[in-house]
Design a protein around this motif. Sequence first.
Motif, short mmCIF file in Angstrom:
data_model
loop_
_atom_site.label_atom_id
_atom_site.label_comp_id
_atom_site.label_asym_id
_atom_site.label_seq_id
_atom_site.Cartn_x
_atom_site.Cartn_y
_atom_site.Cartn_z
N SER A 5 0.86 -0.90 -0.24
CA SER A 5 -0.24 0.00 0.05
C SER A 5 0.89 0.94 0.35
CB SER A 5 -1.20 0.10 1.33
OG SER A 5 -2.38 1.12 1.44
N ILE A 6 1.02 2.15 -0.83
CA ILE A 6 1.65 3.22 -1.44
C ILE A 6 0.60 4.50 -1.53
CG2 ILE A 6 3.26 4.12 -2.62
CD1 ILE A 6 4.04 1.42 -3.25
N GLN A 7 0.96 5.22 -0.57
CA GLN A 7 0.63 6.75 -0.70
C GLN A 7 1.02 7.54 -2.24
OE1 GLN A 7 -2.59 7.44 0.57
NE2 GLN A 7 -2.85 8.89 -0.97
N GLY A 8 -0.23 7.47 -2.82
CA GLY A 8 0.61 8.30 -4.15
C GLY A 8 1.03 10.18 -3.54
N THR A 9 2.17 10.40 -4.45
CA THR A 9 2.55 11.50 -4.07
C THR A 9 1.80 12.86 -5.93
OG1 THR A 9 4.66 11.57 -5.57
CG2 THR A 9 4.51 10.85 -3.04
N THR A 12 4.05 9.50 -8.38
CA THR A 12 4.25 8.41 -7.63
C THR A 12 2.79 8.70 -8.23
OG1 THR A 12 4.97 9.00 -5.59
CG2 THR A 12 6.74 8.05 -6.69
N PRO A 13 2.30 6.92 -8.06
CA PRO A 13 0.31 6.71 -8.21
C PRO A 13 0.31 5.92 -6.70
CG PRO A 13 2.04 5.38 -9.55
CD PRO A 13 2.82 6.23 -8.87
N ASN A 14 -0.55 5.87 -6.63
CA ASN A 14 -1.03 5.48 -4.83
C ASN A 14 -0.83 3.86 -5.69
OD1 ASN A 14 -2.68 6.39 -2.89
ND2 ASN A 14 -3.84 7.32 -4.64
N ASN A 16 -1.87 0.06 -4.07
CA ASN A 16 -2.29 -1.22 -3.28
C ASN A 16 -2.82 -2.45 -3.90
OD1 ASN A 16 -3.58 0.83 -1.06
ND2 ASN A 16 -5.00 1.50 -2.47
N SER A 27 -3.29 3.60 -9.19
CA SER A 27 -4.05 5.07 -9.75
C SER A 27 -3.00 6.45 -9.91
CB SER A 27 -5.40 5.16 -9.36
OG SER A 27 -4.88 5.01 -7.94
N GLY A 28 -3.37 7.84 -10.34
CA GLY A 28 -2.84 8.52 -10.32
C GLY A 28 -1.57 9.32 -11.12
N SER A 30 1.64 9.19 -12.69
CA SER A 30 3.41 8.21 -12.69
C SER A 30 4.11 8.68 -13.32
CB SER A 30 3.01 6.02 -12.99
OG SER A 30 4.54 5.83 -13.11
#
Length: 131
Positions: A5-9, A12-14, A16, A27-28, A30
């Motif tokens: 689980s990486i929170q996007g910035t 960088t994407p989210n 899960n 998502s988001g 990249s």
Amino acid sequence: MENISIQGTSKTPNVNFDVSSGILEISGRSIPENSYQFYEPLLSWLDKYASQPQGTTELTFKLDYFNTSSSMYILGILKKLEKLYLAGHKAEVKWYYDIDDEDMLQTGEDLKQIVKLPIDMVELDAEEDED
């Protein structure tokens, strides 16, 4: 095996990746400074996951934008899922694109031609609220 689980910035994407459900989502945006550093752990996770996958693996891409170096890793992720699929496991991809984003639609269509894997093109209406 742990979930990812990486929170996007803004770059960088989210991410899960849920091992117990077999539901994987990216998502988001990249455009990471170092694509290798960001994506390599995801590829390694997929290698481990492939040894004991769920009955169905569903990968969702909801990307607004990604750069060229990210595209190589996106293809790499799809290739890992393709291996799983060709080994007889159920795997599917949902490729979301904005109704006005012809480039994202075309990229999804191109990827469908490259990998032997069911890729479902899902149109997002800009007016609709997502999740």
